[in-house]
Design an enzyme around this catalytic site. Structure first.
Site, short mmCIF file in Angstrom:
data_model
loop_
_atom_site.label_atom_id
_atom_site.label_comp_id
_atom_site.label_asym_id
_atom_site.label_seq_id
_atom_site.Cartn_x
_atom_site.Cartn_y
_atom_site.Cartn_z
N ALA A 88 56.15 -3.89 19.38
CA ALA A 88 57.43 -4.43 18.97
C ALA A 88 58.32 -3.31 18.43
O ALA A 88 57.83 -2.26 18.01
CB ALA A 88 57.23 -5.50 17.89
N GLY A 102 52.36 -5.80 20.28
CA GLY A 102 52.96 -6.89 21.04
C GLY A 102 52.87 -6.69 22.54
O GLY A 102 52.85 -7.66 23.31
N GLU A 123 49.59 -7.87 23.55
CA GLU A 123 49.61 -9.34 23.53
C GLU A 123 50.35 -9.92 24.73
O GLU A 123 50.01 -11.01 25.20
CB GLU A 123 50.22 -9.81 22.21
CG GLU A 123 49.27 -9.55 21.04
CD GLU A 123 49.91 -9.73 19.68
OE1 GLU A 123 49.29 -10.37 18.81
OE2 GLU A 123 51.04 -9.22 19.48
N GLU A 177 48.64 -2.86 14.44
CA GLU A 177 49.40 -3.49 13.35
C GLU A 177 48.78 -3.25 11.98
O GLU A 177 49.49 -3.21 10.96
CB GLU A 177 49.49 -5.00 13.60
CG GLU A 177 50.36 -5.39 14.79
CD GLU A 177 49.58 -5.50 16.09
OE1 GLU A 177 50.07 -6.15 17.03
OE2 GLU A 177 48.46 -4.93 16.18
#
Length: 299
Positions: A90, A133, A136, A156
């Protein structure tokens, strides 16, 4: 629903399916296009992905979705080229100053679940970083192909966070408790070969063969009955949500219901008569196998 409007951050290429019934099917290739930021997810990319998912789900011509990241731009003279990236996580600049109250609605309406909830086959075509992300996004797809130079991870933890786009749950179901726990708690990256060895990706492919291999798989899936492939996806997904015995019953219900479809009727007759081409009206390899068993003939 009309096709999504042209976006600088998400390029959509609709490649005609080589054999589909009804005709006019496409493999929709989505390229996340922020190479200067290693294709990091920001609010604009997230919005574009969600709109694309809504369009793809509603448009019957879309048979398969392939998601990838743009390659690096040619650098200015004297500058080093940036590395290849699928999605390097992200855009952390959008996290700064956010409270839990502010971040919650963003993650409640997120692109990972939009991709996960598509009823059509999805393939992640990965060359480079698939972190946070981005990892993911890949996990939200049904199949994953990657190059040896690709890197996967959930870093993260190094930001004082945990995965927030389904990573803890999908990693655990895909890899098992131990490997998922190590990836999430360590924040360390693994390479393409290790990702293939542990089952994080389906195929490990050299860089110059990645698109051809991915599109070959996509074209194969696009040639199947759109309805039956949705049922097949739902049946396998049921294993993630239901106890074993309930999943067996769900599979049996779906299998039996297909006997009332035109695709099954024509597919079985085509197989028994050795006549109609499978590209004319889809007999799944899986269905063909089952029919072989039913008629007592070796596959």
């Amino acid at each position: 629903m009309s096709a999504p409007t042209e976006s600088d951050v998400l390029q959509i290429e609709n490649v005609p399916a080589e054999s589909s019934s009804p005709s006019g099917g496409v493999v929709s290739v989505w390229t996340i296009n922020r190479p200067e930021k290693l294709n990091a997810l920001n609010s604009e990319v997230n919005s574009a992905l969600k709109s694309a998912c809504e369009w793809a789900e509603s448009d019957d011509s879309v048979r398969v979705i392939v998601i990838t990241g743009a390659g690096p731009n040619v650098p200015p003279e004297g500058k080093r080229q940036k590395p290849n990236s699928f999605v390097a996580g992200a855009d952390i600049s959008e996290f700064e100053g956010k409270s839990s109250v502010e971040i919650r609605p963003i993650f409640d309406d997120n692109p990972w679940e939009y991709i996960w909830n598509l009823s059509k086959p999805t393939i992640a075509m990965i060359d480079g970083f698939a972190l946070g992300g981005g990892s993911e996004i890949a996990l939200s797809c049904d199949l994953r192909l990657a190059t040896p130079r690709s890197k996967f991870g959930t870093p993260e933890i190094n930001l004082g966070l945990i995965p927030g786009g389904g990573g803890t749950q999908r990693l655990c179901r895909l890899l098992g408790y131990g490997r998922a726990m190590e990836m999430v708690m360590s924040g360390e990256m693994i390479g393409g070969e290790e990702a293939h060895r542990i089952g994080l990706i389906n195929h490990l492919v050299e860089e110059d063969e990645l698109r051809d291999k991915t599109m070959g798989i996509a074209q194969n899936l696009a040639s199947k009955s759109p309805h039956t492939i949705r049922v097949a996806k739902a049946a396998v997904r049921a294993a993630l949500e239901q106890p074993f015995s309930a999943g067996i019953l769900s599979e049996r219900d779906m299998f039996c219901a297909l006997f009332d479809t035109e695709d099954m009727e024509i597919g079985v007759k085509a197989f028994l008569n050795r006549a109609v081409s499978y590209t004319h009206l889809r007999a799944h390899e899986t269905l063909r196998y089952l029919v072989c068993r039913l008629v007592g003939e070796k596959k």
